[in-house]
Design an enzyme around this catalytic site. Structure first.
Site, mmCIF file in Angstrom:
data_model
loop_
_atom_site.group_PDB
_atom_site.id
_atom_site.type_symbol
_atom_site.label_atom_id
_atom_site.label_comp_id
_atom_site.label_asym_id
_atom_site.label_seq_id
_atom_site.Cartn_x
_atom_site.Cartn_y
_atom_site.Cartn_z
ATOM 1 N N GLY A 1 -0.079 -8.946 -17.953
ATOM 2 C CA GLY A 1 0.372 -7.600 -17.604
ATOM 3 C C GLY A 1 -0.656 -6.794 -16.832
ATOM 4 N N GLY B 1 -1.679 -7.376 -13.843
ATOM 5 C CA GLY B 1 -1.206 -7.228 -12.456
ATOM 6 C C GLY B 1 -1.578 -8.380 -11.534
ATOM 7 N N LYS B 2 -1.990 -9.506 -12.097
ATOM 8 C CA LYS B 2 -2.411 -10.657 -11.271
ATOM 9 C C LYS B 2 -1.294 -11.103 -10.323
ATOM 10 C CE LYS B 2 -3.140 -13.160 -14.971
ATOM 11 N NZ LYS B 2 -2.767 -12.123 -15.967
ATOM 12 N N SER C 1 -6.721 -17.381 -17.377
ATOM 13 C CA SER C 1 -8.010 -18.106 -17.379
ATOM 14 C C SER C 1 -9.062 -17.366 -18.201
ATOM 15 C CB SER C 1 -8.507 -18.394 -15.958
ATOM 16 O OG SER C 1 -8.148 -17.443 -14.991
HETATM 17 P P1 ADP Z 1 0.165 -10.501 -14.810
HETATM 18 O O1 ADP Z 1 0.533 -11.463 -13.706
HETATM 19 O O2 ADP Z 1 -1.295 -10.134 -14.779
HETATM 20 O O3 ADP Z 1 0.630 -10.939 -16.168
HETATM 21 P P2 ADP Z 1 2.224 -8.860 -13.666
HETATM 22 O O4 ADP Z 1 1.834 -8.755 -12.220
HETATM 23 O O5 ADP Z 1 3.290 -9.855 -14.034
HETATM 24 O O6 ADP Z 1 0.900 -9.120 -14.527
HETATM 25 O O7 ADP Z 1 2.681 -7.448 -14.214
HETATM 26 C C1 ADP Z 1 1.919 -6.266 -13.981
HETATM 27 C C2 ADP Z 1 2.803 -5.041 -14.164
HETATM 28 O O8 ADP Z 1 2.004 -3.880 -13.983
HETATM 29 C C3 ADP Z 1 3.915 -4.983 -13.133
HETATM 30 O O9 ADP Z 1 5.076 -4.469 -13.754
HETATM 31 C C4 ADP Z 1 3.366 -3.988 -12.091
HETATM 32 O O10 ADP Z 1 4.380 -3.309 -11.390
HETATM 33 C C5 ADP Z 1 2.546 -3.040 -12.970
HETATM 34 N N1 ADP Z 1 1.443 -2.361 -12.271
HETATM 35 C C6 ADP Z 1 1.189 -1.043 -12.341
HETATM 36 N N2 ADP Z 1 0.117 -0.708 -11.583
HETATM 37 C C7 ADP Z 1 -0.320 -1.844 -11.013
HETATM 38 C C8 ADP Z 1 -1.386 -2.147 -10.096
HETATM 39 N N3 ADP Z 1 -2.212 -1.215 -9.655
HETATM 40 N N4 ADP Z 1 -1.552 -3.436 -9.726
HETATM 41 C C9 ADP Z 1 -0.731 -4.394 -10.184
HETATM 42 N N5 ADP Z 1 0.303 -4.172 -11.043
HETATM 43 C C10 ADP Z 1 0.512 -2.909 -11.462
#
Ligand code: ADP
Length: 182
Positions: free
Chosen positions: A24, A26-27, A94
């Protein structure tokens, strides 16, 4: 064909960009945004992530040993794609420093960029895009990184704090770092 020949044909260099961070954080969002940006610049770009690759080999869970195998396999797959001249964007929690350094060691110097997608666990819990934190709170899963499984802080080349930056700013920060390397 050598990597150099592929690079000549593609008119750009190959590179591995590895995103690490909590679920969560944002990767995937940042990697997908970067993928799209590079794709429309005619860069030969490939995205790999935990969910996709776990479906390819579907024999691994989330024990420390399986996480290690998952990351190391993903790293070797990224290296293969890199050898074919691609820019490879990898999104994997990771959690272990040793495995991240193993992956870095697969690539020539200057061809691997570690991006720490940093976000406080409290904020990740609020976002909870896959409902994992909720499941962990309900006791349905017992090995969630940052809650009930460790995350070792990375020695990253780029840190993107997604609790402070917008999605667009976060993508741009990584793009600014890797642009000249491609
Ligand atoms: P991960 O791959 O790290 O598990 P996700 O990309 O699947 O995370 O989810 C990240 C969530 O956070 C998404 O719903 C995205 O819209 C939200 N988010 C909010 N702010 C950001 C940001 N600055 N960068 C990336 N994602 C963000």
């Amino acid at each position: 064909m050598t990597r150099e020949e592929y690079e000549e044909l593609n008119y750009h260099k190959a590179l591995c960009v590895w995103f690490t961070g909590l679920s969560g954080a944002g990767k995937t969002t940042i990697a997908e945004g970067l993928e799209s940006k590079l794709f429309w610049e005619a860069v030969s770009v490939v995205g790999l992530d935990g969910d996709r690759l776990r479906n390819v080999w579907h024999d691994l869970g989330f024990s420390p040993g399986d996480r290690k195998t998952n990351v190391r396999r993903a790293g070797r797959m990224a290296k293969l794609l890199f050898d074919y001249g691609h820019v490879v964007l990898c999104s994997f929690i990771s959690p272990y420093a040793e495995d991240r350094e193993y992956v870095r060691s697969l690539f020539p110097d200057g061809k691997f960029v570690l991006v720490h997608v940093s976000c406080p666990v409290e904020e990740c819990k609020k976002r909870d895009p896959k409902g994992l934190y909720k499941k962990a709170a309900a006791g349905e899963i017992t090995d969630l990184t940052g809650v009930s499984a460790p995350y070792e802080q990375p020695a990253a080349d780029v840190v993107v704090d997604t609790s402070l930056l917008s999605v667009k700013q976060a993508i741009q920060k990584v793009y600014d770092y890797v642009g000249d390397m491609i």
